[in-house]
Design a protein around this motif. Structure first.
Motif, PDB file in Angstrom:
ATOM      1  N   ILE A 104       0.520  -1.615   0.378  1.00 55.61           N
ATOM      2  CA  ILE A 104      -0.048  -0.080   0.108  1.00 55.61           C
ATOM      3  C   ILE A 104       0.498   1.006   0.417  1.00 55.61           C
ATOM      4  CG2 ILE A 104      -1.608   1.092   1.312  1.00 55.61           C
ATOM      5  CD1 ILE A 104      -2.861  -1.652   2.617  1.00 55.61           C
ATOM      6  N   ASN A 105       0.785   2.204  -0.760  1.00 59.41           N
ATOM      7  CA  ASN A 105       1.309   3.562  -0.770  1.00 59.41           C
ATOM      8  C   ASN A 105       0.827   4.302   0.001  1.00 59.41           C
ATOM      9  OD1 ASN A 105       3.013   2.405  -2.485  1.00 59.41           O
ATOM     10  ND2 ASN A 105       1.677   3.567  -4.453  1.00 59.41           N
ATOM     11  N   MET A 106       1.722   5.420   0.894  1.00 62.75           N
ATOM     12  CA  MET A 106       0.272   6.023   2.002  1.00 62.75           C
ATOM     13  C   MET A 106       2.204   7.354   2.280  1.00 62.75           C
ATOM     14  SD  MET A 106      -0.048   3.244   5.187  1.00 62.75           S
ATOM     15  CE  MET A 106      -0.828   4.756   5.928  1.00 62.75           C
ATOM     16  N   ASN A 107       1.426   8.233   2.370  1.00 58.99           N
ATOM     17  CA  ASN A 107       1.900   9.604   2.826  1.00 58.99           C
ATOM     18  C   ASN A 107       2.386   9.408   4.008  1.00 58.99           C
ATOM     19  OD1 ASN A 107       2.184  10.355  -0.165  1.00 58.99           O
ATOM     20  ND2 ASN A 107       0.245  10.827  -0.509  1.00 58.99           N
ATOM     21  N   LEU A 108       3.515   9.109   4.838  1.00 57.00           N
ATOM     22  CA  LEU A 108       3.414   9.162   6.032  1.00 57.00           C
ATOM     23  C   LEU A 108       3.600  10.522   6.399  1.00 57.00           C
ATOM     24  CD1 LEU A 108       4.502   5.467   6.464  1.00 57.00           C
ATOM     25  CD2 LEU A 108       2.181   7.209   7.131  1.00 57.00           C
ATOM     26  N   LYS A 109       4.907  11.009   5.804  1.00 59.48           N
ATOM     27  CA  LYS A 109       4.539  13.268   6.267  1.00 59.48           C
ATOM     28  C   LYS A 109       4.254  14.055   5.081  1.00 59.48           C
ATOM     29  CE  LYS A 109       9.067  11.063   8.906  1.00 59.48           C
ATOM     30  NZ  LYS A 109      10.850  11.070   8.699  1.00 59.48           N
ATOM     31  N   VAL A 110       4.404  15.135   5.457  1.00 62.52           N
ATOM     32  CA  VAL A 110       4.107  16.035   4.143  1.00 62.52           C
ATOM     33  C   VAL A 110       5.566  15.692   3.491  1.00 62.52           C
ATOM     34  CG1 VAL A 110       3.539  18.593   3.475  1.00 62.52           C
ATOM     35  CG2 VAL A 110       2.837  16.990   6.545  1.00 62.52           C
ATOM     36  N   GLY A 111       4.952  15.630   1.703  1.00 57.42           N
ATOM     37  CA  GLY A 111       5.823  14.952   0.388  1.00 57.42           C
ATOM     38  C   GLY A 111       6.420  13.834   0.622  1.00 57.42           C
ATOM     39  N   ILE A 112       5.968  12.975   1.611  1.00 55.56           N
ATOM     40  CA  ILE A 112       7.171  11.862   1.240  1.00 55.56           C
ATOM     41  C   ILE A 112       6.240  10.649   0.994  1.00 55.56           C
ATOM     42  CG2 ILE A 112       8.384  10.304   2.571  1.00 55.56           C
ATOM     43  CD1 ILE A 112       9.851  12.439   4.344  1.00 55.56           C
ATOM     44  N   LYS A 113       6.545  10.107   0.174  1.00 59.21           N
ATOM     45  CA  LYS A 113       5.635   8.976   0.120  1.00 59.21           C
ATOM     46  C   LYS A 113       6.808   7.166   0.559  1.00 59.21           C
ATOM     47  CE  LYS A 113       2.615   8.127  -3.461  1.00 59.21           C
ATOM     48  NZ  LYS A 113       1.408   8.337  -4.140  1.00 59.21           N
ATOM     49  N   PHE A 114       6.149   6.820   1.508  1.00 61.16           N
ATOM     50  CA  PHE A 114       6.400   5.261   2.456  1.00 61.16           C
ATOM     51  C   PHE A 114       5.658   4.216   0.925  1.00 61.16           C
ATOM     52  CE2 PHE A 114       9.370   6.641   5.130  1.00 61.16           C
ATOM     53  CZ  PHE A 114       8.669   7.613   5.417  1.00 61.16           C
ATOM     54  N   MET A 115       6.571   3.282   0.737  1.00 58.76           N
ATOM     55  CA  MET A 115       5.948   2.123   0.498  1.00 58.76           C
ATOM     56  C   MET A 115       5.651   1.082   1.039  1.00 58.76           C
ATOM     57  SD  MET A 115       4.431   0.781  -2.493  1.00 58.76           S
ATOM     58  CE  MET A 115       5.107   1.711  -3.744  1.00 58.76           C
ATOM     59  N   ILE A 116       4.300   0.461   1.729  1.00 59.51           N
ATOM     60  CA  ILE A 116       4.152   0.166   3.031  1.00 59.51           C
ATOM     61  C   ILE A 116       3.635  -1.666   2.413  1.00 59.51           C
ATOM     62  CG2 ILE A 116       2.988  -0.314   5.331  1.00 59.51           C
ATOM     63  CD1 ILE A 116       4.248   1.880   5.388  1.00 59.51           C
ATOM     64  N   ASN A 117       4.508  -2.318   3.079  1.00 58.23           N
ATOM     65  CA  ASN A 117       4.051  -3.480   2.628  1.00 58.23           C
ATOM     66  C   ASN A 117       3.774  -4.743   4.093  1.00 58.23           C
ATOM     67  OD1 ASN A 117       5.030  -3.824   0.039  1.00 58.23           O
ATOM     68  ND2 ASN A 117       7.191  -3.392   0.811  1.00 58.23           N
ATOM     69  N   TYR A 118       2.567  -5.558   3.309  1.00 62.55           N
ATOM     70  CA  TYR A 118       2.281  -6.373   4.852  1.00 62.55           C
ATOM     71  C   TYR A 118       2.888  -7.424   4.524  1.00 62.55           C
ATOM     72  CZ  TYR A 118      -0.138  -2.737   6.449  1.00 62.55           C
ATOM     73  OH  TYR A 118      -1.219  -1.432   7.068  1.00 62.55           O
ATOM     74  N   MET A 119       3.291  -8.334   5.238  1.00 60.51           N
ATOM     75  CA  MET A 119       3.821  -9.621   5.002  1.00 60.51           C
ATOM     76  C   MET A 119       4.562 -10.527   6.590  1.00 60.51           C
ATOM     77  SD  MET A 119       7.943  -9.307   3.347  1.00 60.51           S
ATOM     78  CE  MET A 119       7.883  -7.297   3.028  1.00 60.51           C
ATOM     79  N   GLU A 120       4.159 -11.889   6.323  1.00 62.79           N
ATOM     80  CA  GLU A 120       4.483 -12.582   7.664  1.00 62.79           C
ATOM     81  C   GLU A 120       5.776 -12.418   7.077  1.00 62.79           C
ATOM     82  OE1 GLU A 120       2.804 -17.050   7.318  1.00 62.79           O
ATOM     83  OE2 GLU A 120       1.216 -16.048   6.210  1.00 62.79           O
ATOM     84  N   PHE A 121       6.289 -12.167   9.380  1.00 58.58           N
ATOM     85  CA  PHE A 121       7.467 -12.600   9.597  1.00 58.58           C
ATOM     86  C   PHE A 121       7.420 -13.058  10.734  1.00 58.58           C
ATOM     87  CE2 PHE A 121       5.941  -9.842  12.170  1.00 58.58           C
ATOM     88  CZ  PHE A 121       7.021  -9.378  13.706  1.00 58.58           C
ATOM     89  N   ASP A 122       9.114 -13.935  11.051  1.00 59.07           N
ATOM     90  CA  ASP A 122       9.148 -14.742  12.238  1.00 59.07           C
ATOM     91  C   ASP A 122      10.943 -14.413  13.178  1.00 59.07           C
ATOM     92  OD1 ASP A 122      11.751 -15.295  10.604  1.00 59.07           O
ATOM     93  OD2 ASP A 122      11.359 -17.613  10.205  1.00 59.07           O
ATOM     94  N   SER A 123      10.599 -15.184  14.236  1.00 61.91           N
ATOM     95  CA  SER A 123      11.376 -14.138  15.262  1.00 61.91           C
ATOM     96  C   SER A 123      13.044 -13.609  15.002  1.00 61.91           C
ATOM     97  CB  SER A 123      11.786 -15.343  16.370  1.00 61.91           C
ATOM     98  OG  SER A 123      12.609 -16.342  15.917  1.00 61.91           O
TER      99      SER A 123
END
Length: 149
Positions: A5-24
């Motif tokens: 999912i693309n998200m604007n988390l800070k003004v003018g800066i776009k982050f690429m947010i990924n959701y995935m499984e992970f482990d220890s």
């Protein structure tokens, strides 16, 4: 489960947010998020924390590029009981719908589980309001009681 999912988390800066499984294997990144939120009880014993993650039913992480910035961790059997043990987001990424996305994803994934539970502090107004948005009920409202030692 992988999603981007693309998200604007800070003004003018776009982050690429990924959701995935992970482990220890990401224990240091996990501890960093706990530390930022002052969930210090998790930070006392690395071996215990690794075992807790290894024995979890399901863990879904949130990544900004390769950086872990949050996760939801579930314990239980997934059929009769599921407890959302952790839902935690790095403070820099909060209030962006990430926790909502994680919780909705888990509610959908385990929609047929008989008892879907979350335990949180009774005085935590923000958390209690958040879970009520998903129609979560107090045990007493379901004519039930819980015990803890």
């Amino acid at each position: 489960m992988n999603a981007t999912i693309n998200m604007n988390l800070k003004v003018g800066i776009k982050f690429m947010i990924n959701y995935m499984e992970f482990d220890s294997s990401m224990i240091e990144a996990i501890k960093d998020i706990y530390r930022k939120e002052s969930w210090n009880s998790y930070l006392k014993d690395d071996e215990k924390l690794i075992r807790a993650f290894d024995n979890s039913l399901y863990i879904l992480g949130v990544f900004d590029d390769c950086k872990l910035v949050g996760f939801i961790r579930c314990v239980g059997d997934g059929e009769h009981i599921l407890v959302v043990q952790d839902l935690i987001i790095d403070p820099e990424y909060q209030q962006r719908g990430i926790g909502t996305y994680l919780f909705k994803t888990i509610m959908q994934k385990y929609s047929k589980t008989r008892m879907f539970m979350v335990i949180t502090d009774i005085e935590d107004i923000v958390d209690n309001k958040f879970y009520r948005l998903f129609n979560m009920k107090k045990l007493e409202d379901m004519n039930m009681i819980g015990y803890i030692r």
